[in-house]
Design a protein around this motif. Structure first.
Motif, mmCIF file in Angstrom:
data_model
loop_
_atom_site.group_PDB
_atom_site.id
_atom_site.type_symbol
_atom_site.label_atom_id
_atom_site.label_comp_id
_atom_site.label_asym_id
_atom_site.label_seq_id
_atom_site.Cartn_x
_atom_site.Cartn_y
_atom_site.Cartn_z
ATOM 1 N N THR A 68 0.810 -1.225 0.000
ATOM 2 C CA THR A 68 0.000 0.000 0.000
ATOM 3 C C THR A 68 0.837 1.266 0.000
ATOM 4 O OG1 THR A 68 -0.182 0.036 2.421
ATOM 5 C CG2 THR A 68 -1.849 -1.199 1.215
ATOM 6 N N LEU B 214 0.166 4.281 -2.451
ATOM 7 C CA LEU B 214 -1.206 4.213 -2.953
ATOM 8 C C LEU B 214 -2.086 5.131 -2.117
ATOM 9 C CD1 LEU B 214 -1.820 0.382 -3.554
ATOM 10 C CD2 LEU B 214 -1.055 2.103 -5.190
ATOM 11 N N ILE C 176 -5.794 1.829 -2.526
ATOM 12 C CA ILE C 176 -5.769 0.757 -1.528
ATOM 13 C C ILE C 176 -7.074 -0.033 -1.572
ATOM 14 C CG2 ILE C 176 -5.692 0.270 0.947
ATOM 15 C CD1 ILE C 176 -3.844 2.768 1.190
ATOM 16 N N THR D 284 2.181 -5.486 5.962
ATOM 17 C CA THR D 284 1.703 -4.106 5.839
ATOM 18 C C THR D 284 1.358 -3.551 7.209
ATOM 19 O OG1 THR D 284 0.016 -2.668 4.831
ATOM 20 C CG2 THR D 284 -0.689 -4.869 5.464
ATOM 21 N N ASP E 274 -0.983 -1.196 7.213
ATOM 22 C CA ASP E 274 -2.323 -0.674 6.951
ATOM 23 C C ASP E 274 -3.350 -1.630 7.565
ATOM 24 O OD1 ASP E 274 -4.878 -0.148 5.651
ATOM 25 O OD2 ASP E 274 -3.751 1.201 4.345
ATOM 26 N N PHE F 186 -6.524 -2.555 5.562
ATOM 27 C CA PHE F 186 -6.202 -3.500 4.501
ATOM 28 C C PHE F 186 -6.098 -4.921 5.072
ATOM 29 C CE2 PHE F 186 -3.269 -5.633 1.547
ATOM 30 C CZ PHE F 186 -3.850 -5.312 0.329
ATOM 31 N N HIS G 60 -3.443 8.391 3.791
ATOM 32 C CA HIS G 60 -4.091 7.347 2.998
ATOM 33 C C HIS G 60 -4.436 6.139 3.867
ATOM 34 C CE1 HIS G 60 -3.244 9.758 -0.399
ATOM 35 N NE2 HIS G 60 -1.977 9.452 -0.514
ATOM 36 N N ASP G 61 -4.064 6.167 5.134
ATOM 37 C CA ASP G 61 -4.362 5.084 6.066
ATOM 38 C C ASP G 61 -5.746 5.328 6.650
ATOM 39 O OD1 ASP G 61 -4.605 3.391 8.285
ATOM 40 O OD2 ASP G 61 -2.448 3.431 8.699
#
Length: 597
Positions: free
Chosen positions: A150, A153, A158, A180, A182, A185, A464-465
């Motif tokens: 990720t 992204l 994601i 990851t 994330d 995700f 982006h998280d």
């Protein structure tokens, strides 16, 4: 299920330490495994061992004959001289790859905005990463190993990747192992979690939420983890269990004991108390963006943005890369000047930014951590308790030995944590976090979120998280088409709006996340219906609240000195902003009502 690959009694040591000691793991058809653990404990090393790229000092790696493995490393190894097209589809003719639905989906999801014939060497780091991921996914593999997929992204990318991996194989075929930080995700994709710690690999069922539930239960029963870490995990668990039902739908084990742990756990934040503290430190005025526009030459980045930031607000900012998020932050900090409209700042505002770079540490790179911390204030209040800088460092994962380490010798994650600590000790009352999750593992993210829960100021987060955004902020906005749009439905609403935006633009090949697709009433399933009903109820409450605000502003206009044109203008602008927000909410209310008919 059929065995794909695994490791038996793996032993690996480096000159200074033992990484793994008699570790046995296995991957079967249909397994989707997420690997978590502290930075440096061996997550990427485990991938290298299982992929056959690193030989163990003891034990062996077994693999079913004919199994193919695709690996995404943290650093790409693609050819600088090859074009984007050559890297992703090789020598395949255009009619061949264009006729393959999966290849088209991958190109649209990851490389749609990258020049197709550009040499890879001319791309930015983020573009190279996406091309490398697209090239890997375009291949036909039995097993995929993804190390931080990720990175680079955005939220939309994601969501697309999670959807692609869920659809890539049948439920009982293929294998996935992903490293990851994330957490959304992990929850969305993984059916199992491996925690790497203390030279072992410990398996758990389910994604991140399930892993946290089991980990708390394990710690409670074993009574081997110190109370501080227990409390932190309980707080994280309490937030997870209060969240959307989807987060806890995957666990397949008995969780009664874990539920008892959080029965009396308070909410993560005392919002009322924090708001009162923030108001006392900031006053009523923070930063107001009034009809602001920013242009660079002929290109308009932001247009007629109205945003009045209140004391103690915790706001997440979403948007695709290049939408104008950094420009918006620059307006708040004063680093960017508007080309139209005006920015008004309160007299007591002290803004600090945790940026994506670590430039703030350059001047003290050769000094030891202890020396730098010693020059700052001697105490910091968190959660009603005063902590020394040393206690704060410990809370952020530093050992006493690391206090004597020169800052230049710290890892990326350690520098990131020290950067945040230095900012907090400087006592700003407005904190901006720009992609704060870089170089941090899941445990450190949890520790930082816990610290932010007790921070009494205005918080703005760009990330982006999506897990972090939902965890530490109370409201979200999106930068879209040059405007700032409130998102009552949070990240899910942003993804839905982006899907509609692409559809309106005629981008028929662009994939839509299964969680964000606009569905007809005939196709609205049970979980989606409950989510829509929940959002409809939230929109109703928000509209009612805003209508009361409109009534109050009308009364203020009536009572105000009619000769004070500036004051009347400010109240009128406030009223227009609220009415515009009500208009957007009413549109969303109608959309949801149609879906639920």
């Amino acid at each position: 299920m059929a065995h794909l690959l695994g490791g038996e009694a793996l032993h690996l040591e480096f000159p200074t330490r033992v990484v793994f000691d008699s570790v046995t793991v296995g991957l079967n058809e249909g397994d989707r495994v997420g690997i978590v653990g502290r930075n440096g404990d061996g997550k990427s090393t485990l991938l290298a061992l299982l992929a056959g790229r690193l030989e163990p000092d003891g034990g062996r790696v077994t693999m079913r004959r004919g199994t193919t493995i695709g690996v995404l490393d943290q650093r790409d190894v693609i050819d600088d001289n090859a074009t984007v097209a050559e890297t992703i589809v090789g020598s395949m003719a255009e009619h061949e790859w264009a006729g393959d639905a999966r290849t088209r989906d991958i190109i649209t999801g990851l490389a749609r905005d990258i020049p197709w014939q550009a040499p890879v060497g001319s791309l930015s780091g983020g573009q190279r990463r996406r091309v490398a991921l697209a090239a890997l996914l375009a291949g036909d593999w039995d097993v995929l190993f993804l190390d931080e997929p990720t990175n680079h992204l955005d939220v939309e990318g994601i969501a697309w990747l999670a959807d692609h991996l869920k659809r890539r194989w049948g439920a009982s075929s293929g294998g996935l192992i992903v490293v990851t930080h994330d957490r959304w995700f992990l929850d969305e994709v993984c059916t199992a979690t491996w925690e790497v710690h203390d030279r072992i690999v410990e398996p758990f069922e389910g994604g991140y939420a399930a892993y946290i539930l089991q980990r708390v239960e394990r710690d409670r029963m074993a009574a081997v983890v110190e109370e501080k870490r227990q409390n932190l995990m309980r707080k994280e668990l309490a937030w997870l269990r209060r969240g959307p039902p989807a987060r806890t739908s995957k666990p397949k084990f008995r969780i009664d004991a874990a539920n008892e742990l959080i029965e009396n756990e308070p909410p993560p934040r005392n919002t009322v108390a924090l708001t009162q503290l923030a108001t006392s430190r900031l006053g009523k005025d923070v930063v107001d963006l009034i009809d602001v526009g920013v242009s660079y030459g002929d290109r308009t980045v932001l247009n007629q943005v109205e945003w009045r930031i209140a004391p103690g607000e915790r706001t997440g900012i979403l948007g695709i890369n290049g939408a104008g998020k950094s420009t918006l932050l620059g307006l708040v900090t004063g680093e960017v000047q508007p080309t139209s409209g005006r920015v008004k700042r309160g007299k007591t505002v002290r803004i600090a930014s945790l940026t994506q770079q670590l430039d703030e540490l350059d001047d003290v790179a050769h000094e030891r951590v202890r020396t730098v911390i010693g020059r700052l204030k001697s105490g910091y209040v968190a959660g009603g308790k005063e902590l020394t800088p040393g206690q704060l460092l410990e809370r952020l994962g530093f050992s006493s030995a690391q206090l004597s380490t020169p800052i230049k010798d710290l890892s990326g994650g350690q520098k990131r944590r020290l950067q945040l600590l230095l900012i907090l000790l400087d006592e700003p009352n407005v904190l901006i976090l720009d992609e704060p999750t870089n170089d941090l593992d899941t445990d450190m993210l949890t520790a930082i979120e816990d610290l932010l829960d007790s921070w009494p100021g205005t918080l703005i987060v760009v990330s982006h998280d999506r897990y972090l955004v939902e965890r530490v902020t109370d409201q979200q906005y999106a930068v879209m088409n040059g405007h700032l749009r409130h998102l009552p439905g949070g990240v899910e609403e942003f993804l839905r709006l982006r899907g509609r935006q692409k559809a309106d633009a005629g981008d028929a090949t662009m994939p839509t996340s299964s969680t964000s697709a606009v569905q007809s009433s005939d196709g609205l399933g049970g979980a989606d219906r409950r989510m829509a009903e929940k959002e409809l109820s939230a929109v109703d409450r928000k509209i009612a609240k805003l209508q009361k605000q409109i009534s109050r502003v009308h009364q203020q206009l009536a009572d105000h000195d009619q000769g004070d044109y500036e004051g009347l203008g400010s109240l009128t602008a406030t009223l227009q902003g609220i009415e515009a927000e009500v208009g957007e909410l009413e549109t969303r209310w109608l959309e949801l009502s149609e879906l639920l008919e």
